[in-house]
Design a protein around this motif. Structure first.
Motif, PDB file in Angstrom:
ATOM      1  N   LEU A   4       0.825  -1.199   0.000  1.00  0.00           N
ATOM      2  CA  LEU A   4       0.000   0.000   0.000  1.00  0.00           C
ATOM      3  C   LEU A   4       0.867   1.260   0.000  1.00  0.00           C
ATOM      4  CD1 LEU A   4      -2.540  -1.052   2.774  1.00  0.00           C
ATOM      5  CD2 LEU A   4      -3.064  -0.855   0.339  1.00  0.00           C
ATOM      6  N   SER A   5       0.367   2.319  -0.639  1.00  0.00           N
ATOM      7  CA  SER A   5       1.041   3.611  -0.531  1.00  0.00           C
ATOM      8  C   SER A   5       0.847   4.124   0.888  1.00  0.00           C
ATOM      9  CB  SER A   5       0.439   4.604  -1.528  1.00  0.00           C
ATOM     10  OG  SER A   5      -0.934   4.812  -1.256  1.00  0.00           O
ATOM     11  N   TYR A   6       1.809   4.912   1.371  1.00  0.00           N
ATOM     12  CA  TYR A   6       1.708   5.393   2.747  1.00  0.00           C
ATOM     13  C   TYR A   6       0.458   6.246   2.934  1.00  0.00           C
ATOM     14  CZ  TYR A   6       2.763   7.497   7.230  1.00  0.00           C
ATOM     15  OH  TYR A   6       2.687   7.896   8.539  1.00  0.00           O
ATOM     16  N   ALA A   7       0.171   7.107   1.959  1.00  0.00           N
ATOM     17  CA  ALA A   7      -1.003   7.980   2.025  1.00  0.00           C
ATOM     18  C   ALA A   7      -1.626   8.070   0.638  1.00  0.00           C
ATOM     19  CB  ALA A   7      -0.616   9.359   2.529  1.00  0.00           C
ATOM     20  N   THR A   8      -2.894   8.405   0.593  1.00  0.00           N
ATOM     21  CA  THR A   8      -3.590   8.557  -0.685  1.00  0.00           C
ATOM     22  C   THR A   8      -3.502  10.009  -1.152  1.00  0.00           C
ATOM     23  OG1 THR A   8      -5.720   9.112   0.326  1.00  0.00           O
ATOM     24  CG2 THR A   8      -5.214   6.757   0.015  1.00  0.00           C
ATOM     25  N   ALA A   9      -3.880  10.234  -2.401  1.00  0.00           N
ATOM     26  CA  ALA A   9      -3.916  11.604  -2.925  1.00  0.00           C
ATOM     27  C   ALA A   9      -4.895  12.451  -2.120  1.00  0.00           C
ATOM     28  CB  ALA A   9      -4.326  11.585  -4.399  1.00  0.00           C
ATOM     29  N   ALA A  10      -5.997  11.844  -1.680  1.00  0.00           N
ATOM     30  CA  ALA A  10      -6.979  12.571  -0.866  1.00  0.00           C
ATOM     31  C   ALA A  10      -6.375  12.990   0.471  1.00  0.00           C
ATOM     32  CB  ALA A  10      -8.214  11.701  -0.639  1.00  0.00           C
ATOM     33  N   HIS A  11      -5.560  12.106   1.057  1.00  0.00           N
ATOM     34  CA  HIS A  11      -4.878  12.458   2.303  1.00  0.00           C
ATOM     35  C   HIS A  11      -3.985  13.686   2.102  1.00  0.00           C
ATOM     36  CE1 HIS A  11      -5.224   8.079   3.839  1.00  0.00           C
ATOM     37  NE2 HIS A  11      -6.034   8.828   4.537  1.00  0.00           N
ATOM     38  N   LYS A  13      -3.976  15.994  -0.206  1.00  0.00           N
ATOM     39  CA  LYS A  13      -4.722  17.214  -0.512  1.00  0.00           C
ATOM     40  C   LYS A  13      -5.342  17.793   0.750  1.00  0.00           C
ATOM     41  CE  LYS A  13      -8.456  18.996  -3.436  1.00  0.00           C
ATOM     42  NZ  LYS A  13      -9.474  18.650  -4.459  1.00  0.00           N
ATOM     43  N   TYR A  14      -5.899  16.920   1.570  1.00  0.00           N
ATOM     44  CA  TYR A  14      -6.564  17.366   2.804  1.00  0.00           C
ATOM     45  C   TYR A  14      -5.561  17.990   3.774  1.00  0.00           C
ATOM     46  CZ  TYR A  14      -9.380  17.173   7.071  1.00  0.00           C
ATOM     47  OH  TYR A  14     -10.050  17.493   8.215  1.00  0.00           O
ATOM     48  N   LEU A  15      -4.391  17.385   3.901  1.00  0.00           N
ATOM     49  CA  LEU A  15      -3.394  17.873   4.853  1.00  0.00           C
ATOM     50  C   LEU A  15      -2.702  19.146   4.382  1.00  0.00           C
ATOM     51  CD1 LEU A  15      -1.835  14.451   5.883  1.00  0.00           C
ATOM     52  CD2 LEU A  15      -3.305  15.919   7.285  1.00  0.00           C
ATOM     53  N   GLU A  16      -2.869  19.516   3.123  1.00  0.00           N
ATOM     54  CA  GLU A  16      -2.271  20.741   2.602  1.00  0.00           C
ATOM     55  C   GLU A  16      -3.142  21.968   2.845  1.00  0.00           C
ATOM     56  OE1 GLU A  16      -1.616  19.955  -1.502  1.00  0.00           O
ATOM     57  OE2 GLU A  16       0.228  18.800  -1.166  1.00  0.00           O
ATOM     58  N   LYS A  17      -4.356  21.766   3.358  1.00  0.00           N
ATOM     59  CA  LYS A  17      -5.272  22.888   3.558  1.00  0.00           C
ATOM     60  C   LYS A  17      -4.676  23.923   4.517  1.00  0.00           C
ATOM     61  CE  LYS A  17      -9.711  20.682   2.622  1.00  0.00           C
ATOM     62  NZ  LYS A  17     -11.046  20.370   3.168  1.00  0.00           N
ATOM     63  N   PRO A 257     -13.402  11.370   0.115  1.00  0.00           N
ATOM     64  CA  PRO A 257     -12.212  12.078  -0.389  1.00  0.00           C
ATOM     65  C   PRO A 257     -12.049  13.473   0.199  1.00  0.00           C
ATOM     66  CG  PRO A 257     -13.926  11.944  -2.078  1.00  0.00           C
ATOM     67  CD  PRO A 257     -14.366  11.066  -0.958  1.00  0.00           C
ATOM     68  N   GLU A 258     -13.167  14.127   0.572  1.00  0.00           N
ATOM     69  CA  GLU A 258     -13.066  15.484   1.124  1.00  0.00           C
ATOM     70  C   GLU A 258     -12.451  15.472   2.526  1.00  0.00           C
ATOM     71  OE1 GLU A 258     -15.865  14.188  -0.079  1.00  0.00           O
ATOM     72  OE2 GLU A 258     -15.955  15.217  -2.024  1.00  0.00           O
ATOM     73  N   VAL A 259     -12.827  14.480   3.333  1.00  0.00           N
ATOM     74  CA  VAL A 259     -12.282  14.351   4.691  1.00  0.00           C
ATOM     75  C   VAL A 259     -11.883  12.886   4.897  1.00  0.00           C
ATOM     76  CG1 VAL A 259     -12.657  14.781   7.144  1.00  0.00           C
ATOM     77  CG2 VAL A 259     -13.897  16.145   5.456  1.00  0.00           C
ATOM     78  N   PRO A 260     -10.730  12.493   4.381  1.00  0.00           N
ATOM     79  CA  PRO A 260     -10.315  11.090   4.479  1.00  0.00           C
ATOM     80  C   PRO A 260      -9.920  10.702   5.903  1.00  0.00           C
ATOM     81  CG  PRO A 260      -8.548  12.424   3.562  1.00  0.00           C
ATOM     82  CD  PRO A 260      -9.730  13.313   3.682  1.00  0.00           C
TER      83      PRO A 260
END
Length: 326
Positions: A4-11, A13-17, A257-260
């Motif tokens: 598995l990847s450590y984090a998803t693209a949704a993760h 994106k969310y953490l960059e807010k 995807p908005e709040v993973p």
């Protein structure tokens, strides 16, 4: 080694807010917004009525009107109308979120564990509030469906006293109707596994697997969780890690995807229980980071635990609760 990847693209994106203002609207970083929420909730606990139970609320004469198609009606009071219960309930969720965010965004494992401990602490206090309303509205907040908060305590290396009390309160028969077969078996098995009651834990895990297979859900996260429990009991490293991976993969597919999900208590909690038995865990993902599953001693005596200024209701009038399961 996990595939598995450590984090998803949704993760990511969310953490960059960040906090930004655009076209007259403000977008607040969810972490700092939640910190402000925690401060407000702690202020609510300074109010005298934060110590009330439902009997106190009814005796006060307070009413809770609402509009029903132009007609004024009144809510039947339950624990959700209590200042203290409501504050502790919302603090429970806030600390859960903050713990996951501290770890996911900044790798601040110490602060993450403090928040996870506080979330488990708040769940234990919710369980102690008596359910006195005729419709048992808040029963779902204090039954085995809240095993995730027990697992947050496990992940945080909470002391046995807290975990034993929380596990006992969540398992109260009157809060867990027999028809909730999977939830009871899964939650009970988790608690039993935590305290080394392996034979009973195995029966619970096998029951979950059987129920999921009968319902044609043999690849559900809960089926994999139960298989992971059995792998812990069998000290089967390979099956355990495959089960943990499968749980994360299944959860990610259905995640928002908005709040993973930043921390998956059932994956990280089971991994922690395995690590405490010296079973190697290879899964290291954002929802189950290696830093959180290391067995370590923890001391949370420095924390300012949330509590009503005048004490919890069972502390204010212990005679009223004498003989109850507390």
């Amino acid at each position: 080694m996990s595939t598995l990847s450590y984090a998803t693209a949704a993760h990511l994106k969310y953490l960059e807010k960040k906090d930004i203002k655009q076209e007259g609207r403000s977008y607040v970083n969810p972490f700092f917004s939640e910190l402000e929420h925690v401060e407000k909730l702690r202020e609510d606990l300074e109010q005298p009525e934060a110590s009330w139970d439902l009997a106190d609320l009814i005796a006060s004469g307070k009413t809770f009107p609402y509009n029903w198609f132009g007609e004024t009606r009144y809510h039947i009071p339950n624990n959700t109308f209590l200042t203290g219960f409501g504050a502790i309930q919302r603090l429970r969720s806030a600390y859960d979120f903050l713990g996951g965010y501290y770890q996911a965004a900044w790798k601040n494992t110490a602060k993450a564990k403090e928040c996870l401990y506080l979330a488990a602490y708040c769940q234990e206090k919710l369980c102690r509030w008596p359910i006195e309303d005729q419709y048992r509205v808040t029963e779902g907040m204090v039954d085995l469906n809240n095993t995730n908060y027990f697992l947050l305590g496990v992940i945080a290396n909470a002391d046995d006293a807290l975990l034993e009390s929380l596990g006992e309160l969540l398992r109260m028969p009157e809060r867990n109707p027999p028809k909730r077969k999977r939830g009871i078996a899964l939650g009970t098995g988790t608690i039993l596994l935590t305290f080394g009651e392996d034979k009973k834990a195995r029966k619970c895990a096998e029951r979950v697997v059987a129920l999921e297979e009968k319902a044609k859900r043999s690849t559900s996260p809960w089926a994999f969780y139960a298989k992971g429990m059995l792998a812990v009991l069998d000290r089967d490293e390979v099956t355990l890690n495959l089960a943990l991976e499968a749980m994360v993969e299944k959860w990610r597919r259905g995640d928002t995807p908005e709040v993973p999900t930043l921390l998956f208590p059932y994956v990280a909690g089971l991994a922690k229980l395995a690590a405490k038995r010296s079973i190697p865990v290879s899964v290291d993902v954002l929802e189950c980071p290696k830093e959180l599953i290391r067995p370590e001693k923890a001391d949370y005596s420095h924390l300012q635990l949330p509590r009503p200024r005048d004490g919890f209701p069972w502390e204010r009038k212990p005679e009223a609760y004498k003989g109850e399961h507390r």
